[in-house]
Each structure stands twice: as C-alpha cells, then as structure tokens.
Motif scaffolding. Structure first.
Motif, PDB file in Angstrom:
ATOM      1  N   UNK A  43     -14.881   7.745   4.243  1.00 49.21           N
ATOM      2  CA  UNK A  43     -15.033   6.848   3.468  1.00 49.21           C
ATOM      3  C   UNK A  43     -13.717   5.506   3.972  1.00 49.21           C
ATOM      4  N   UNK A  44     -13.669   4.743   3.458  1.00 50.68           N
ATOM      5  CA  UNK A  44     -13.009   3.814   3.442  1.00 50.68           C
ATOM      6  C   UNK A  44     -12.879   2.791   1.857  1.00 50.68           C
ATOM      7  N   UNK A  45     -12.077   3.732   1.022  1.00 47.88           N
ATOM      8  CA  UNK A  45     -10.997   3.302  -0.074  1.00 47.88           C
ATOM      9  C   UNK A  45     -11.338   1.835  -0.133  1.00 47.88           C
ATOM     10  N   UNK A  46     -11.850   0.468  -1.113  1.00 53.12           N
ATOM     11  CA  UNK A  46     -11.455  -0.875  -1.346  1.00 53.12           C
ATOM     12  C   UNK A  46      -9.774  -0.813  -1.043  1.00 53.12           C
ATOM     13  N   UNK A  47      -8.462  -0.071  -1.797  1.00 57.85           N
ATOM     14  CA  UNK A  47      -7.764  -0.452  -0.851  1.00 57.85           C
ATOM     15  C   UNK A  47      -7.149  -0.011   0.011  1.00 57.85           C
ATOM     16  N   UNK A  48      -7.617   0.276   1.107  1.00 54.50           N
ATOM     17  CA  UNK A  48      -7.885   0.689   2.622  1.00 54.50           C
ATOM     18  C   UNK A  48      -7.638   1.648   2.524  1.00 54.50           C
ATOM     19  N   UNK A  49      -7.480   3.093   2.081  1.00 51.06           N
ATOM     20  CA  UNK A  49      -7.471   4.297   1.508  1.00 51.06           C
ATOM     21  C   UNK A  49      -8.240   5.747   2.335  1.00 51.06           C
TER      22      UNK A  49
END
Length: 185
Positions: A43-49
């Motif tokens: 998964x790529x979180x909204x903050x780019x993590x």
C-alpha cells in the motif's frame, strides 16, 4: 554501485534538470505481458509512505526500485509489473508526492521542475500536466508522472507553485514547457 541522489533543484539549470530526467532508466514495463496476477500486499499511503503487509518499507532503495515497476490502468487501479507477474497495489491518493519545485527561465521558455519523494525529477509540460482537483475549500494539485501515475504536491510544494502563480499574474495559471495549467479546481 552506491545510489547518488540528484543534486538539489535549486542548484540545477534547466539543461541539467533535463539531463537528470533523461538519465533515469526505467524498466520497459509497457512491453511486458505477465501471465500471473495477484495482490502484492502493498500500500502507498497518502503521505507517500510505502507499506508491505502493514509495515512501512524503510529502505529507500526498495521504494525507488518498486516505483519503477508501477503502472496505473484506465480504471485507476495500480499495479506492480514484472515480466512474470502483475500484482495489485493499493494507493490511497497518488503513487508519488512532489516534494520540491524550481522555476527555470532559459532561452525564452519557462519550465517548472519537480522532485518526487523517490528522488525522480519531472518537468511539467504536455507529457506531465498539472491538474487541479477538489474544491475551493480543499484543493489539491497533481502532476502527471508516467504510465497514468501522478504525484500529489505536498503542502510546501503547493505553496511554492502558488507563489509562482501569484508572481506571474492573478489568474492562478502557470506555464511550463509551452503548456498552461490552471491551479484552481
């Protein structure tokens, strides 16, 4: 061979930025026809993590490597592609985050260059448009990257672009590489 990130945008000319963009070698994922499909557990979180099985991927080299294998199909679904597998990956907002911006005026042309959270450099223009989404209360700006993928401008990069827009006029429009982009949704 150790990884050397590109120099800071502030120290590069437009020609040097273009050289950095051209030097990026990406796998030919468009030519691959994997037979096996599945779920990557990523998964790529909204903050780019980036996460794998719920845990953050802390090795930046792994994130850079995986980012070169990303595609987005016409329906908006994201996948990691190899010659043998096509694995779905959850993306909360955009696959990348634009973390810095530089304005360059050379040879009577203006270019807006962006650094992504993966250290990739992208010059906004016909192949890399800037799109405004959301509404007046919660606007968001996105930069086309490649293969349907986008980068969302983080708060400081959004502010840099807004300041540039206000310095060049009052219509919230910016130009880069011969294209104009409206910054209001």
């Amino acid at each position: 061979m150790p990884y050397e990130p590109p120099p800071h945008l502030a120290s590069l000319t437009l020609s040097q930025i273009a050289e950095q963009v051209q030097a990026r070698k990406l796998p030919p994922v468009d030519n691959w026809a994997p037979q096996k499909e599945g779920d990557s557990g990523m998964r790529i979180a909204a903050d780019g993590t980036w996460f794998h099985d719920g845990s953050p991927i802390t090795r930046e080299a792994m994130v850079r490597a995986f980012s070169g294998l990303l595609i987005r199909d016409e329906s908006g679904a994201h996948f990691l592609v190899s010659p043998f597998e096509k694995l779905s990956i959850e993306v909360e907002d955009a696959a990348f985050v634009a973390t810095d911006m530089a304005v360059r005026d050379e040879d009577d042309r203006t270019a807006l260059a962006f650094r992504l959270n993966t250290d990739e450099l992208v010059i906004a223009g016909p192949d890399h448009p800037i799109a405004a989404r959301g509404d007046a209360e919660t606007p968001a700006l996105y930069l086309g990257v490649r293969r349907g993928l986008e980068a969302r401008l983080n708060r400081s990069t959004y502010q840099q672009l807004a300041e540039h827009a206000l310095a060049t006029g009052d219509d919230w429009t910016v130009s880069s590489a011969g294209e104009s982009f409206r910054l209001k949704p």
